[in-house]
Each structure stands twice: as structure tokens, then as C-alpha cells.
Design an enzyme around this catalytic site. Structure first.
Site, PDB file in Angstrom:
ATOM      1  N   GLY A 156       0.774  -1.076   0.026  1.00 51.74           N
ATOM      2  CA  GLY A 156       0.071  -0.003  -0.046  1.00 51.74           C
ATOM      3  C   GLY A 156       0.981   1.171   0.056  1.00 51.74           C
ATOM      4  N   ARG A 157       0.481   2.294   0.356  1.00 48.93           N
ATOM      5  CA  ARG A 157       1.215   3.699   0.386  1.00 48.93           C
ATOM      6  C   ARG A 157       2.268   3.473   1.082  1.00 48.93           C
ATOM      7  NH1 ARG A 157      -4.367   4.989   1.608  1.00 48.93           N
ATOM      8  NH2 ARG A 157      -3.356   4.989   3.818  1.00 48.93           N
ATOM      9  N   ILE A 158       2.385   2.766   2.390  1.00 49.80           N
ATOM     10  CA  ILE A 158       3.648   2.931   2.980  1.00 49.80           C
ATOM     11  C   ILE A 158       4.733   2.038   2.600  1.00 49.80           C
ATOM     12  CG2 ILE A 158       4.642   2.416   5.545  1.00 49.80           C
ATOM     13  CD1 ILE A 158       2.022   3.075   6.635  1.00 49.80           C
ATOM     14  N   THR A 237       6.976  -2.567  11.103  1.00 48.12           N
ATOM     15  CA  THR A 237       6.262  -1.237  11.600  1.00 48.12           C
ATOM     16  C   THR A 237       4.851  -1.309  11.404  1.00 48.12           C
ATOM     17  OG1 THR A 237       6.892  -0.273   9.303  1.00 48.12           O
ATOM     18  CG2 THR A 237       8.195   0.202  11.200  1.00 48.12           C
ATOM     19  N   SER A 238       4.154  -2.507  11.276  1.00 46.03           N
ATOM     20  CA  SER A 238       2.920  -2.633  11.013  1.00 46.03           C
ATOM     21  C   SER A 238       1.795  -2.766  12.034  1.00 46.03           C
ATOM     22  CB  SER A 238       2.711  -3.747   9.882  1.00 46.03           C
ATOM     23  OG  SER A 238       2.850  -5.120  10.583  1.00 46.03           O
ATOM     24  N   ARG A 239       1.547  -3.954  12.431  1.00 44.42           N
ATOM     25  CA  ARG A 239       0.994  -4.451  13.707  1.00 44.42           C
ATOM     26  C   ARG A 239       1.791  -5.554  14.575  1.00 44.42           C
ATOM     27  NH1 ARG A 239      -0.465   0.244  14.145  1.00 44.42           N
ATOM     28  NH2 ARG A 239      -2.681   0.803  14.209  1.00 44.42           N
ATOM     29  N   GLU A 268       1.082  -5.144  23.273  1.00 46.34           N
ATOM     30  CA  GLU A 268       1.714  -3.781  23.702  1.00 46.34           C
ATOM     31  C   GLU A 268       0.850  -3.277  24.990  1.00 46.34           C
ATOM     32  OE1 GLU A 268       1.528  -0.662  20.612  1.00 46.34           O
ATOM     33  OE2 GLU A 268       2.533  -2.140  19.301  1.00 46.34           O
ATOM     34  N   HIS A 286       6.781   1.798  19.445  1.00 49.31           N
ATOM     35  CA  HIS A 286       5.654   2.263  18.378  1.00 49.31           C
ATOM     36  C   HIS A 286       5.722   3.684  18.055  1.00 49.31           C
ATOM     37  CE1 HIS A 286       1.511   0.871  17.209  1.00 49.31           C
ATOM     38  NE2 HIS A 286       1.744   1.760  16.434  1.00 49.31           N
ATOM     39  N   ALA A 288       6.707   4.836  14.838  1.00 47.04           N
ATOM     40  CA  ALA A 288       6.952   4.898  13.235  1.00 47.04           C
ATOM     41  C   ALA A 288       6.495   6.310  12.826  1.00 47.04           C
ATOM     42  CB  ALA A 288       6.664   3.862  12.575  1.00 47.04           C
TER      43      ALA A 288
HETATM   44  C1  DGY Z   1      -1.184   4.001  13.217  1.00 47.09           C
HETATM   45  O1  DGY Z   1      -1.780   5.072  13.128  1.00 47.09           O
HETATM   46  O2  DGY Z   1      -2.018   3.057  12.748  1.00 47.09           O
HETATM   47  C2  DGY Z   1       0.026   3.703  13.870  1.00 47.09           C
HETATM   48  O3  DGY Z   1       0.292   2.572  14.324  1.00 47.09           O
HETATM   49  C3  DGY Z   1       0.445   4.991  14.599  1.00 47.09           C
HETATM   50  O4  DGY Z   1       0.630   6.092  14.148  1.00 47.09           O
END
Ligand code: DGY
Length: 326
Positions: A156-158, A237-239, A268, A286, A288
């Protein structure tokens, strides 16, 4: 006429507060600790709108407690904290903050990638002990980044932002997602669509950018680690629940992969204990999307969504607008 009432579970930033204060009678939760669940339920009970964080669950229980609620705006792009179908049942518009944090999050995936490959955190910790004896040939030797293969799971975008940055490092980019992007985008990003097994087998860095869904929970588990290169690094950096942390700890212990850099965790704020002492793991809290610019934009977006609904407009980032016929 009295203004609608909103509960904001954080004081937010001045730019977002200005929007909320103009449109609503706002109750801000200001203590430094996060709002306890019981407090949240108590304070939301008489509200028309809620602005919340990804740490606050908007579920059946909360929705049943707040009969006047018309909107729940999470200040995050991920919305696994929101039960969207339940919101729809209760005629509550759910909104999130897509688009404004993509580049910042892609930057941070790269921050982690570089830091784990080049052992920066280990080096920093060593310097602070005052025991560094000076330069030596085999000190903290890591893995090269330039010219390597980057596997992006979730394009996706990221994920695409992460791919774009890889061009500067002359990397080969592989990606996997439910669907291929257009040939133009593949060409522009010099990215090749591959099945996930091939991505695991060929990547030197595996970077995760999928949302948390039943299909992505524990996507990275023992089976994936078995396929990955022994020299590979995992970046998340996702979940958190996308990675099976117990399996990750075993994979690192058995040297199935070279290291991992994590920004998110299965439970978390807890970190899987076996990961804490490991030098081949970087643990970030967390962060990012945590730049002043981006977090401000996220908060403003949430406030703008709330204001839109109460001005009679469709909130631009509503998740269930169609289902509610907006
Ligand atoms: C989100 O926005 O989902 C991130 O995990 C925190 O910026």
C-alpha cells in the site's frame, strides 16, 4: 444553541484543539497516563463524539454505554481498535487518519532497517559503557544494505514509500500483496511482484506493511522463518500480531535469521520476554509516525472528521460512510 459534546482521550495538539474547541464542547483527558477503561466508559456516556487513540477500544460495550454517540475518530491509520460493524449497527461513524503518515512511517522502517543491519543500537550502548578500546577490524560487523534484496509485504502507500527509498540504495525490490499494482507503478518503483514464499526465500530484508486482519495475524511465524535466509533481517512497523513473537524468539535463538527490528508488539505495551535481552533485536516503542509534523496532521485529521459530521457533511475519512448511507 449548545454545542455537541466530544470526549478527546488526549489533549492533542493546538491545531487540532482549535478545530475541536470551535465546534464542540470538549472534555479532554489530560493526565499523563492513558485513560483507564472505566473512566473512558464513564466519560463517553453522555458524549456525541469521541476522539481516541489506537490504545482505546471502541467496541460493543462502549457503544452500548454511549447512546448519543454519532462519531468515533481514531487518531491512527490502523483501526483494529474499532469494531466498525458494531459502529455501523449503532449508527456511529468511524473515522481514521490515512495518507498523512505514510512517508514518515516509511522513513522509520528505513531507520530500523539501517540500524539493525549496521548494529547502531549495540554500538551506542557500548560507547556509553566507556569500555570501547578504539577501532578494530572485526568490531560490530553487520550486513550491507546497498545492493541487497528488500522484500516488502503489503504494498500500500507505506510499502510503496519504503520501496521508493530503496532505489537510492540500488536494491532489488520484491513485493507481495493481495493484488499486483499497475505495471506503471512497478516500473516506477522497480518492484517485482512475487509470491510470499519466494519473497521470504530471496529477501535480505523483509519489511512488513500489512494491516492486522484475521489473514495477517501470525503471517510471520515458524514456517516463514524456515524459508528466510539465515542472513535476513525482519522489520515490523505494521501491527505486532502480524509476527508470532514466540516463533521469532526461537528463530533468532536458532540463528534462522540474523536479526529483527520491531516498532510494534503482540501485546503492547508488553514485549515478549525472550526478545528483551537479545542484541540481535531492536525494540522501538511504536514511534514510526512520531514526528511533530505527522502527529499534528493526524490529530487535525481526526478533529476535521468530527467537525465535518456535525456540520452536516460526510467525514472525509469515514470507514463506514457507505454502510450508513452518508
Ligand atoms: C497508526 O496510525 O496506525 C500507527 O500505528 C500509529 O501511527
Amino acid at each position: 444553541m449548545s454545542k455537541p459534546k466530544v470526549l478527546s482521550t488526549r489533549p492533542l495538539f493546538p491545531a487540532a484543539r482549535a478545530i475541536l474547541d470551535q465546534h464542540f464542547d470538549v472534555e479532554y483527558w489530560t493526565p499523563p497516563e492513558r485513560i483507564p477503561r472505566a473512566e473512558l466508559l464513564k466519560r463517553v456516556a453522555d458524549k456525541d463524539a469521541l476522539v481516541c487513540l489506537l490504545t482505546e477500544k471502541v467496541d460493543e460495550e462502549l457503544l452500548a454505554t454511549a447512546p448519543k454517540l454519532r462519531l468515533a475518530a481514531t487518531v491512527s491509520v490502523g483501526y483494529d481498535n474499532i469494531d466498525v460493524p458494531a459502529c455501523t449497527r449503532h449508527k456511529v461513524v468511524a473515522t481514521h487518519t490515512p495518507g498523512v503518515l505514510d512517508e514518515t512511517t516509511a522513513d522509520f522502517a528505513w531507520t530500523l532497517l539501517m540500524a539493525i543491519a549496521r548494529r547502531l543500537v549495540e554500538g551506542d550502548a557500548w560507547m556509553r559503557t566507556g569500555t570501547w578500546p578504539g577501532w578494530d577490524l572485526d568490531q560490530l560487523v553487520g550486513g550491507d544494505v546497498w545492493g541487497k534484496t528488500l522484500g516488502i509485504v503489503g504494498f500500500g502507500r507505506i510499502g510503496r514509500g519504503v520501496a521508493r527509498r530503496a532505489q537510492g540504495f540500488h536494491m532489488r525490490v520484491l513485493y507481495n500483496d493481495q493484488a499486483r499494482v499497475s505495471a506503471d507503478v512497478e516500473r516506477e518503483l522497480r518492484a517485482e511482484f512475487v509470491d510470499i514464499d519466494r519473497l521470504f526465500r530471496e529477501s535480505d530484508f523483509v519489511s512488513l506493511h500489512v494491516p492486522l486482519l484475521p489473514s495477517t495475524r501470525h503471517l510471520i511465524s515458524t514456517e516463514a522463518f524456515e524459508k528466510m535466509k539465515r542472513t535476513a533481517y525482519l522489520i515490523n512497523t505494521s501491527r505486532g500480531p502480524v509476527v508470532d513473537e514466540a516463533a521469532l524468539a526461537v528463530a533468532l535463538e536458532q540463528k534462522k535469521i540474523a536479526g529483527a527490528a520491531l516498532d510494534v508488539y503482540e501485546q503492547e505495551p508488553k514485549v515478549y520476554p525472550a526478545l528483551v535481552a537479545r542484541k540481535d533485536v531492536i525494540l522501538a516503542p511504536h514511534i514510526a509516525s512520531a514526528t511533530v509534523e505527522t502527529r499534528t496532521k493526524m490529530a487535525v485529521m481526526a478533529a476535521t472528521n468530527a467537525a465535518a459530521l456535525f456540520e452536516g457533511r460526510r467525514p472525509p475519512n469515514a470507514l463506514n460512510a457507505d454502510a450508513l448511507g452518508l
